[in-house]
Design a protein around this motif. Sequence first.
Motif, PDB file in Angstrom:
ATOM      1  N   TYR A  94      -7.049  -7.989 -47.825  1.00 33.10           N
ATOM      2  CA  TYR A  94      -7.589  -8.080 -49.191  1.00 33.10           C
ATOM      3  C   TYR A  94      -6.910  -7.076 -50.131  1.00 33.10           C
ATOM      4  O   TYR A  94      -6.785  -7.331 -51.330  1.00 33.10           O
ATOM      5  N   GLU A  95      -6.446  -5.941 -49.561  1.00 33.38           N
ATOM      6  CA  GLU A  95      -5.746  -4.958 -50.416  1.00 33.38           C
ATOM      7  C   GLU A  95      -4.435  -5.554 -50.923  1.00 33.38           C
ATOM      8  O   GLU A  95      -4.033  -5.339 -52.064  1.00 33.38           O
ATOM      9  N   TYR A  96      -3.788  -6.300 -50.047  1.00 37.32           N
ATOM     10  CA  TYR A  96      -2.535  -6.956 -50.422  1.00 37.32           C
ATOM     11  C   TYR A  96      -2.801  -8.002 -51.506  1.00 37.32           C
ATOM     12  O   TYR A  96      -2.104  -8.067 -52.526  1.00 37.32           O
ATOM     13  N   LEU A  97      -3.851  -8.806 -51.301  1.00 36.68           N
ATOM     14  CA  LEU A  97      -4.189  -9.834 -52.289  1.00 36.68           C
ATOM     15  C   LEU A  97      -4.593  -9.202 -53.611  1.00 36.68           C
ATOM     16  O   LEU A  97      -4.230  -9.686 -54.690  1.00 36.68           O
ATOM     17  N   ASP A  98      -5.332  -8.095 -53.520  1.00 39.11           N
ATOM     18  CA  ASP A  98      -5.746  -7.396 -54.738  1.00 39.11           C
ATOM     19  C   ASP A  98      -4.536  -6.858 -55.501  1.00 39.11           C
ATOM     20  O   ASP A  98      -4.486  -6.917 -56.728  1.00 39.11           O
ATOM     21  N   PHE A  99      -3.579  -6.340 -54.756  1.00 39.21           N
ATOM     22  CA  PHE A  99      -2.374  -5.803 -55.391  1.00 39.21           C
ATOM     23  C   PHE A  99      -1.659  -6.899 -56.181  1.00 39.21           C
ATOM     24  O   PHE A  99      -1.329  -6.729 -57.357  1.00 39.21           O
ATOM     25  N   VAL A 100      -1.471  -8.042 -55.523  1.00 34.04           N
ATOM     26  CA  VAL A 100      -0.780  -9.154 -56.202  1.00 34.04           C
ATOM     27  C   VAL A 100      -1.616  -9.620 -57.399  1.00 34.04           C
ATOM     28  O   VAL A 100      -1.078  -9.843 -58.497  1.00 34.04           O
ATOM     29  N   ASP A 102      -3.708  -7.892 -59.195  1.00 35.46           N
ATOM     30  CA  ASP A 102      -3.639  -6.893 -60.270  1.00 35.46           C
ATOM     31  C   ASP A 102      -2.316  -6.984 -61.025  1.00 35.46           C
ATOM     32  O   ASP A 102      -2.279  -6.870 -62.254  1.00 35.46           O
ATOM     33  N   VAL A 103      -1.246  -7.176 -60.276  1.00 37.12           N
ATOM     34  CA  VAL A 103       0.077  -7.237 -60.903  1.00 37.12           C
ATOM     35  C   VAL A 103       0.168  -8.462 -61.823  1.00 37.12           C
ATOM     36  O   VAL A 103       0.778  -8.402 -62.886  1.00 37.12           O
ATOM     37  N   PHE A 104      -0.490  -9.550 -61.420  1.00 40.82           N
ATOM     38  CA  PHE A 104      -0.449 -10.756 -62.247  1.00 40.82           C
ATOM     39  C   PHE A 104      -1.617 -10.795 -63.246  1.00 40.82           C
ATOM     40  O   PHE A 104      -1.750 -11.755 -64.000  1.00 40.82           O
ATOM     41  N   GLY A 105      -2.462  -9.773 -63.205  1.00 40.94           N
ATOM     42  CA  GLY A 105      -3.571  -9.688 -64.154  1.00 40.94           C
ATOM     43  C   GLY A 105      -4.618 -10.777 -63.945  1.00 40.94           C
ATOM     44  O   GLY A 105      -5.175 -11.311 -64.908  1.00 40.94           O
ATOM     45  N   VAL A 106      -4.893 -11.117 -62.708  1.00 40.65           N
ATOM     46  CA  VAL A 106      -5.876 -12.171 -62.417  1.00 40.65           C
ATOM     47  C   VAL A 106      -7.286 -11.565 -62.437  1.00 40.65           C
ATOM     48  O   VAL A 106      -7.522 -10.523 -61.813  1.00 40.65           O
ATOM     49  N   THR A 108     -11.325 -10.916 -61.781  1.00 40.61           N
ATOM     50  CA  THR A 108     -12.057 -10.870 -60.513  1.00 40.61           C
ATOM     51  C   THR A 108     -12.620 -12.243 -60.117  1.00 40.61           C
ATOM     52  O   THR A 108     -12.398 -12.690 -58.988  1.00 40.61           O
ATOM     53  N   ARG A 111      -9.689 -14.631 -59.018  1.00 37.77           N
ATOM     54  CA  ARG A 111      -9.035 -14.320 -57.747  1.00 37.77           C
ATOM     55  C   ARG A 111      -9.981 -14.583 -56.580  1.00 37.77           C
ATOM     56  O   ARG A 111      -9.568 -15.049 -55.536  1.00 37.77           O
ATOM     57  N   ILE A 150      -2.387 -16.892 -55.945  1.00 42.76           N
ATOM     58  CA  ILE A 150      -3.554 -16.192 -56.514  1.00 42.76           C
ATOM     59  C   ILE A 150      -3.577 -16.286 -58.050  1.00 42.76           C
ATOM     60  O   ILE A 150      -4.636 -16.265 -58.659  1.00 42.76           O
TER      61      ILE A 150
ATOM     62  N   ARG B 318     -10.571  -6.713 -59.859  1.00 45.33           N
ATOM     63  CA  ARG B 318      -9.420  -6.426 -60.721  1.00 45.33           C
ATOM     64  C   ARG B 318      -9.352  -4.944 -61.103  1.00 45.33           C
ATOM     65  O   ARG B 318     -10.351  -4.337 -61.441  1.00 45.33           O
ATOM     66  N   SER B 324      -3.290   0.110 -59.167  1.00 35.52           N
ATOM     67  CA  SER B 324      -3.028  -0.655 -57.955  1.00 35.52           C
ATOM     68  C   SER B 324      -1.705  -0.236 -57.311  1.00 35.52           C
ATOM     69  O   SER B 324      -1.606  -0.143 -56.083  1.00 35.52           O
TER      70      SER B 324
END
Lengths: 273, 560
Positions: A94-100, A102-106, A108, A111, A150, B318, B324
Motif C-alpha cells: 500500500y505504501e508503493y500504491l500511495d506513493f504512485v 500521491d505523485v499523480f495527485g489521485v 483518497t 485511489r 491508479i 493522499r 511522499s
Amino acid sequence: MIELSGISKTYAKSDRKAVDSLSLTIPDGRIFGFLGPNGAGKTTTIRMLCGALEPSGGAILIDGISMREKPLAAKRRIGLVHDNPELFNRLKAYEYLDFVGDVFGVSTPERRARVEEYAARFSLSDSIGSPIGSLSRGMKQKLGIIASLIHDPHNWVLDEPMVGLDPQAAFELKAIMRERTKAGKCVFFSTHVMEVAEKVCDELAIINKGRIIFEGTIPALRGRMAAADAGGAGPEGAARESAAAGATADTANDSLERLFLELVDSSNGDGAL
Amino acid sequence: MKSRFLSLALLHIKSTFAFSLPTREEMRKPKTILKTVGIGVGGLLLLADLGFLFVMMNLTMYAGLKPLGLQGMLLLNAATTASVLVFIMAFMMALSMFSSSGAESGFLVLPFTPPELLGAKMVLVYFSEALLGVFILIIAMAIYGIKEGPPAMFYLNGLLSAFALPLLPTALAYLVIVPLMNASKLFRNKNFILYVGGFLGMGFALAFNFYIQSITSKFGNPQAAALFANPESMMARLGRAWLPTWLAWKAFDGAASPLGFLAALGNLGLGLGCAAGVAALLGKAYVRSLQAYSETSAAKKKPAAAGRSVFGRGMLVRRPPLESLVAREIRLMNREPMYLLNGPFVMILMPALMAVIFAAQKEALKEMSAAIAPLLQGPGGYLVPAAFGAFLGSSTSIACTAVSRDAKALPWIRSLPIAPAKYFAAKLLHAEVFAVVGSLIGCGAGVALFHTAALDAVIALLLANIISAALNMGGLWLDTAFPRIRWDNPIAAMKQNPNAVIAILSTMGLVGGLVAASLFLKLPRYGYAMLYGSVFMAPILAWFRFYPRFAARRYATMEA
C-alpha cells in the motif's frame, strides 16, 4: 494517442543505435502490440516514450503533448507497467500504491476505489498490507499493474506484462485492456510471444535491431509475407496451407511463430520487408 | 580435473573476492586510471596503517620484554591476538555468509554431498581469516626474526601456525551456527542475520579499537607495553589456555628442535581434523538449514468482512508529493539493513567509538584536555561541540549515496510525473532530517563534556547545522554528478561507493581544517561563528542557485 516521430537512441557507453529513427502512431481505442526478439529495442523505446530515457533524436507526443517540452504533463497521461517488478521490496504494497497515487495527485476516495476494484480482480486484496519483498514475482507484477492504473491513465503502456502472471490474472489483464480500448483509451504493450500478440492485439509493430520491420494487423502481416514469398513454400505458404487444411490451433500458432522468425531473419539479412 | 569440493570452494572464493581489473582498453580512459590508482593507493594506505600499528606495537613490546629476557612472549602475544581476531571474524563471517547470495539453493540441486557443500563454505570463511592471521603473525615473526636471528625453521613453523590458527575457530563457528539455523526460524531471517552480523561487526570494531588505542597509548612506554604480554598478562593466559595458540607458541619456541615442527604440524592436524569432522557431522544439517533459509512468511491479512473496506487506517490516503517522496527515501534506507547500519546508524556508532577512545586513552586525553583548557574557556567552548555536531551531522552518507542507492529505480521514477527539483529536494531533506539529529547528538556530547554555556550551545548547534548542510549538499552534488548506477548488491551503492569515501574524507579534512584555522586565527569570541557561518552559507546559497539546473540536466541524461 502516442506518436513517435523518428526517435533514436544511442547509449553513452555504446556506439550502436539501440533505436534507429523509429516512427510509430499508437491510436486511441486500439490495443497495440510491440514485438521483437530480445535486445531489439522494445524496452528502450518504451522507456523513451514514457520519459524514462531521453532520446538522442526525434519527437514524442502523448495526446498531442510533447514529452520534451512538457514532460510532467505528458507523463501524467501515461500509466506504465515496468519490466522489473523487483524494485521496492522494502516497501509495503500500500505504501508503493500511495506513493504512485500521491505523485499523480489521485484523491483518497478515487485511489481507494480503484485499488479495491483491481486488487479484487487480481486477487491481491489480502496482500495490500504486506511487504513487497514477501510477495511472489507474479503478485509483484499484479501490484505494478494496479499501480499503473491508479490514476486511470489515458495511455496504458505495458512492458512484457504477461511475465509471471497466472492464467486467471493474464485473463483479467486482457479483459482490462479491452475495457480500456472500448472506453476510447490507448493500450500499448510489448511482448516477444507471437501467440499473445495474435490473441490480444488490434494492431502490432515488429522491431528488430532498433528499426520497425513491420506495422499493421496480423492479416496484413500474413498478406505482406505472402506477397514477399509470392506463393512459394515459405512460412506464409505453410500458414495458408495449414488454414486451408483446417489445421489445429497449435499448428496455426506454430506457423505464426515461424512467420515472425522469418520476418526477423529477413530483416537481419537485408533490411525491412 | 579438480575435485567437486575444490571447484566449489574456488567458486565461493572467486565470487566473494572478485576484483575485476580494468581491461587495457578501459585503462586508456583517464577516469579509469584515476579510479584504479586511487583504489590501489587507498588499499596500500590501509595496509600500511594497520601494518604500522602492529609493527609499532611489536617493537615497543620487544623493547619492554627484552631486558626481562621474556622477548619470546612477543610471539605468544601475536598468536593470541591473531587467534582472538580470527575467532571473532569466523563467527561474523560464517553468520553473514551463511546464505549471502542465495546461490546456495542453486548448489543444492547439483551433485554435491552435504559435507562438500559445508566444507566448501568453510574454506571461504577460512580463507578470509587466514589472510588476517598471516598478516599479524608475519609482522611479529619479522620483528623477532630481525632482532633475534632464529633458525630458518622458525619461519616455516610460524607460517604453518598462521595457517593453522583459523581452522579450529571456523569449525567451531559452524558447530554453533548450523544447529542454531536449524533450531530457530529467527536465525533463518535474512534481515535478522544482517542486523546481528552488523551489530557484531560494530561491537568487534569497538573492541578492536579499544585494543589498538590501549596499545598505541603505550607506544612511548615499553615497560607498560610489556605488561600486555608478560607471562601473567591476560593475553598470555588466554594464549596458554587456547590449544592452537599454545601450539603456535611452542612451534616458535621450539624452532631449533623437531619438537617445534611437530607442534606446528599438530596444530594443522588438529584444525583440519576438527574442520573435517564438523563438515562430515553437520553436512546434512547444513543442507536442511539452507533448504529452510529462504522460507518467507508473508503476513497475510484477514479478508475484510463484507461491505467493509480492506484498507486499514492510514492506508491509501493522499499526501503531498514531496512528503511522499521523503517518506519513500526514509523507508527505503532505514528498512535495508545494509543502508541503515552503514548510514544513519553511524550517529550512534561514532559516539560509541569516541567513548571507547576516551576510555582507552584516558591519560593522554587528560593531558590534552589540560592543554586545551584555555581554548575551551574561549571560543573553543562552542567551536569544539560545533565540530562534533558538524561531523556527526554529515557522516551518515545519506546525501552522498542518494542517487546511487536509487539507481535501479531511476527508469521507473523518471517515467512518473515528478519534477527533478522535487526528487532531489526529497533526497536532501532526508539527509537533513538525520543531519539535525546527528548535530544534536554531536553538539550535545560536546556540550556535556565541556560544560558549555547555553548561548554557546545554541551557537554550536546552529554552526553545526550550517556546516553539515553545506557538506550534505556537496555530497548530493557529487553523487548526482558521478552516481554509481550499475550494481548488484546494495553494499556497492553504499559502503563501496567512492562518493561515500570522498564525502567522509572531505568532512574530516574540512573539520580538521577548521580546527587548524581556529588555532591560527585571532578573532573575537564570536567572530569565528560569524566567519565560519558565512563561509559555509556561501556554498549553500550557491547550491540553491546552481544545483537544481545541474541536477535536472543530469536527471534527464542518466542512463541506468
